[in-house]
Design a protein around this motif. Structure first.
Motif, PDB file in Angstrom:
ATOM      1  N   THR A  39      -8.656 -60.118  70.682  1.00 51.72           N
ATOM      2  CA  THR A  39      -8.175 -60.086  69.561  1.00 51.72           C
ATOM      3  C   THR A  39      -6.976 -59.037  69.012  1.00 51.72           C
ATOM      4  OG1 THR A  39      -9.717 -59.092  68.481  1.00 51.72           O
ATOM      5  CG2 THR A  39      -9.733 -61.416  68.847  1.00 51.72           C
ATOM      6  N   GLN A  40      -7.088 -57.922  69.245  1.00 45.65           N
ATOM      7  CA  GLN A  40      -6.141 -56.805  69.153  1.00 45.65           C
ATOM      8  C   GLN A  40      -4.928 -57.027  69.976  1.00 45.65           C
ATOM      9  OE1 GLN A  40      -8.098 -53.228  69.836  1.00 45.65           O
ATOM     10  NE2 GLN A  40      -9.445 -53.451  67.960  1.00 45.65           N
ATOM     11  N   ALA A  41      -5.218 -57.481  71.183  1.00 47.46           N
ATOM     12  CA  ALA A  41      -4.064 -57.525  72.220  1.00 47.46           C
ATOM     13  C   ALA A  41      -3.063 -59.018  71.411  1.00 47.46           C
ATOM     14  CB  ALA A  41      -4.468 -58.147  73.552  1.00 47.46           C
ATOM     15  N   PHE A  42      -3.854 -60.070  70.987  1.00 51.03           N
ATOM     16  CA  PHE A  42      -2.952 -61.118  70.218  1.00 51.03           C
ATOM     17  C   PHE A  42      -2.515 -60.590  69.229  1.00 51.03           C
ATOM     18  CE2 PHE A  42      -4.883 -63.484  73.762  1.00 51.03           C
ATOM     19  CZ  PHE A  42      -4.003 -64.581  73.773  1.00 51.03           C
ATOM     20  N   ASN A  43      -3.072 -59.727  68.442  1.00 58.24           N
ATOM     21  CA  ASN A  43      -2.505 -59.251  66.959  1.00 58.24           C
ATOM     22  C   ASN A  43      -1.101 -58.383  67.790  1.00 58.24           C
ATOM     23  OD1 ASN A  43      -2.477 -56.571  65.349  1.00 58.24           O
ATOM     24  ND2 ASN A  43      -3.041 -58.290  63.998  1.00 58.24           N
ATOM     25  N   SER A  44      -1.115 -57.589  68.657  1.00 51.50           N
ATOM     26  CA  SER A  44      -0.222 -56.822  68.926  1.00 51.50           C
ATOM     27  C   SER A  44       1.015 -57.719  69.606  1.00 51.50           C
ATOM     28  CB  SER A  44      -0.503 -55.760  70.214  1.00 51.50           C
ATOM     29  OG  SER A  44      -1.202 -54.885  69.521  1.00 51.50           O
ATOM     30  N   LEU A  45       0.647 -58.997  70.168  1.00 56.61           N
ATOM     31  CA  LEU A  45       1.612 -59.698  70.611  1.00 56.61           C
ATOM     32  C   LEU A  45       2.427 -60.479  69.635  1.00 56.61           C
ATOM     33  CD1 LEU A  45       2.557 -61.519  73.136  1.00 56.61           C
ATOM     34  CD2 LEU A  45       1.005 -63.171  72.516  1.00 56.61           C
ATOM     35  N   GLY A  46       1.720 -60.625  68.619  1.00 54.26           N
ATOM     36  CA  GLY A  46       2.551 -61.049  67.265  1.00 54.26           C
ATOM     37  C   GLY A  46       3.646 -60.121  66.759  1.00 54.26           C
ATOM     38  N   THR A  47       3.080 -58.885  66.960  1.00 49.31           N
ATOM     39  CA  THR A  47       3.979 -57.781  66.255  1.00 49.31           C
ATOM     40  C   THR A  47       5.015 -57.315  67.032  1.00 49.31           C
ATOM     41  OG1 THR A  47       2.905 -56.099  67.239  1.00 49.31           O
ATOM     42  CG2 THR A  47       2.011 -56.627  65.010  1.00 49.31           C
ATOM     43  N   THR A  48       4.918 -58.035  68.526  1.00 51.39           N
ATOM     44  CA  THR A  48       5.689 -57.521  69.463  1.00 51.39           C
ATOM     45  C   THR A  48       6.869 -58.716  69.428  1.00 51.39           C
ATOM     46  OG1 THR A  48       4.302 -56.730  71.005  1.00 51.39           O
ATOM     47  CG2 THR A  48       6.211 -57.501  72.050  1.00 51.39           C
ATOM     48  N   ILE A  49       6.573 -59.923  69.453  1.00 52.19           N
ATOM     49  CA  ILE A  49       7.419 -60.920  69.260  1.00 52.19           C
ATOM     50  C   ILE A  49       8.319 -61.129  68.142  1.00 52.19           C
ATOM     51  CG2 ILE A  49       7.492 -63.480  69.150  1.00 52.19           C
ATOM     52  CD1 ILE A  49       5.295 -63.751  70.848  1.00 52.19           C
ATOM     53  N   ALA A  50       7.691 -60.781  66.970  1.00 52.01           N
ATOM     54  CA  ALA A  50       8.263 -60.913  65.575  1.00 52.01           C
ATOM     55  C   ALA A  50       9.748 -60.205  65.341  1.00 52.01           C
ATOM     56  CB  ALA A  50       7.467 -60.512  64.475  1.00 52.01           C
ATOM     57  N   PRO A  51       9.953 -59.084  65.931  1.00 50.06           N
ATOM     58  CA  PRO A  51      11.278 -58.454  65.840  1.00 50.06           C
ATOM     59  C   PRO A  51      12.319 -59.168  66.627  1.00 50.06           C
ATOM     60  CG  PRO A  51       9.667 -56.590  66.142  1.00 50.06           C
ATOM     61  CD  PRO A  51       9.037 -57.880  66.380  1.00 50.06           C
ATOM     62  N   ALA A  52      12.071 -59.535  68.042  1.00 46.19           N
ATOM     63  CA  ALA A  52      13.185 -60.167  68.508  1.00 46.19           C
ATOM     64  C   ALA A  52      13.319 -61.591  67.903  1.00 46.19           C
ATOM     65  CB  ALA A  52      12.730 -60.540  70.025  1.00 46.19           C
ATOM     66  N   LEU A  53      12.372 -62.260  67.462  1.00 46.52           N
ATOM     67  CA  LEU A  53      12.521 -63.750  66.711  1.00 46.52           C
ATOM     68  C   LEU A  53      13.163 -63.556  65.476  1.00 46.52           C
ATOM     69  CD1 LEU A  53      11.618 -66.584  67.126  1.00 46.52           C
ATOM     70  CD2 LEU A  53       9.706 -66.006  65.747  1.00 46.52           C
ATOM     71  N   GLY A  54      12.872 -62.534  64.860  1.00 49.57           N
ATOM     72  CA  GLY A  54      13.439 -62.394  63.679  1.00 49.57           C
ATOM     73  C   GLY A  54      15.018 -61.910  63.776  1.00 49.57           C
TER      74      GLY A  54
END
Length: 440
Positions: free
Chosen positions: A153-168
């Motif tokens: 679950t931590q890895a998927f939490n980090s996946l969200g933090t990783t995707i967000a800057p590029a998407l934003g």
């Protein structure tokens, strides 16, 4: 962020045992969503700074309002979850977070203050969501595999933090068509119109997020999830300091709370300034939209580091691992401060890799052997996350005073304290602790 008190028995109702794969997937989606929403602030900060011509200190009010909500809402969130239950509490958190996202629409035409209110509401929902969702992970399966589920679950939490800057960066920063110098050449009326257009660029993405959160709330409301029940806490064990009057009587908890405050502050502060730092001519001279993609590497490093750290701490003391990571972080920050160009850029990005294990390790060490005070201690550590509000604000003031590059010395000081904490309590465990629930 919130955790199951170690001195209590938490389990599923007998009728709810069985295949927990689907519930785990549902809860993991929540971890992903709040990681994504939190990391989007790193894109929002330079965008609003440009739109409203803010100083660094004023721009850091974004993180102040966002992480300030953790301090204000953590305890009420616990009471709400106790009243509603974990599943309904998660639904409430999702609805409140969706309301915060929806407020971005009127904020785009109303000014910076309404943006700050929207961020506070959004973060309040995320806080409730975390308090509700974290306990599920520990009980959705055998106790012996709890660490592996938490890592997932931590890895998927980090996946969200990783995707967000590029998407934003693509959806929000990619809309800018004029540089600050070009904008300054325009008449005042055209400048105002251009800024209004840029402010409106957040409306679509955040409305889409609001719709996604509401859809997830409906899905979560009707999902068949296990019920969590808590047994009464057993008496204190012989090795627990029973003569303590409160959690704050335990020195290692107090020092650990300071460590959480400084760690979250340092991690959030670095991420908040990266886009502006990469835009400096002596660093990379990147446009904001291009710099946003590199911020993903900072957060992605934390995702990779969690898996490495999980394996390493099976053999190395958590305190020693924590101290080593802090030393590496200090060295990398100093390289970023004292050099220029790509060396400075990649040095500050690499700090994310060493941030990875800090939060769960500090959290576990601070709660060690608290016995009946474990729940109270967990609340203290959750409130210490307010460091994510105050440290970026302090670095913003430094950036306005001594320059952006030198201001990164503040996170280095934070890591020095955490190194001290790791060394001081390096022998606190006879064996490595289980992983803690996911944080940012």
């Amino acid at each position: 962020m919130a955790s199951i008190p170690q001195g209590s028995s938490t389990q599923l109702n007998a009728a709810d045992t069985g295949n927990n794969t689907v519930p785990l997937i549902i809860v993991t989606i929540l971890f992903f969503m709040w990681g994504l929403l939190t990391s989007l602030n790193d894109v929002l900060i330079p965008h609003l700074k440009s739109v409203y011509t803010l100083s660094y200190t004023q721009a850091m009010l974004v993180q102040f309002c966002f992480f300030g909500a953790y301090f204000v809402v953590s305890l009420p969130a616990g009471a709400l979850i106790k009243r509603l239950g974990y599943q309904n509490g998660a639904v409430a958190g999702l609805v409140i977070a969706a309301s915060g996202c929806a407020l971005f629409y009127p904020a785009a035409t109303s000014g910076y203050a309404l943006f700050l209110l929207a961020l506070f509401v959004l973060a309040s929902g995320i806080t409730i969501l975390q308090v509700a969702a974290n306990p599920y992970v520990t009980v959705l399966g055998p106790a012996r595999t709890a660490s592996s589920r938490l890592t997932l679950t931590q890895a998927f939490n980090s996946l969200g933090t990783t995707i967000a800057p590029a998407l934003g960066g693509m959806l929000i920063l990619g809309t800018a068509v004029l540089t600050a110098d070009q904008l300054a050449l325009l008449p005042a009326a055209e400048q105002a119109a251009h800024r209004a257009q840029e402010a409106a660029s957040v409306q679509g993405p955040y409305l889409a997020l609001a719709a996604a959160l509401l859809s997830l709330a409906l899905f979560f409301a009707f999902a068949k999830l296990p019920k969590i029940q808590h047994d009464e806490e057993p008496g204190l064990s012989a090795d627990t300091a029973s003569n303590k009057e409160s959690a704050l009587s335990h020195t290692h908890l107090v020092l650990g709370a300071i460590g959480i405050f400084l760690y979250v502050g340092a991690e959030v502060s670095i991420g908040s300034f990266l886009i502006n730092f990469f835009g400096e001519e002596n660093i990379a001279g990147l446009k904001e939209a291009d710099a946003a993609h590199l911020v993903s590497y900072y957060w992605g490093g934390a995702m990779v580091g969690r898996f490495i750290g999980f394996a390493v701490m099976r053999y190395v003391s958590p305190g020693k691992t924590l101290a080593f990571n802090c030393i590496c972080s200090v060295i990398l920050v100093l390289v970023a401060v004292l050099t220029e160009g790509k060396l400075a850029m990649w040095a500050i990005i690499a700090v994310g890799l060493f941030n990875s294990i800090m939060f769960p390790t500090i959290f576990s060490m601070a709660l060690h052997n608290l016995g009946k005070f474990t729940g109270q201690g967990s609340g203290v550590l959750c409130m210490a996350i307010v460091g994510g509000a105050l440290v970026p604000l302090a670095q913003g003031a430094l950036a306005d005073t001594i320059g952006l590059q030198l201001s990164f010395l503040l996170p280095a000081v934070c890591y020095l304290y955490i190194m001290y904490f790791g060394i001081k309590y390096a022998g606190i465990y006879k064996a490595a602790p289980a992983a803690e629930p996911a944080h940012l």
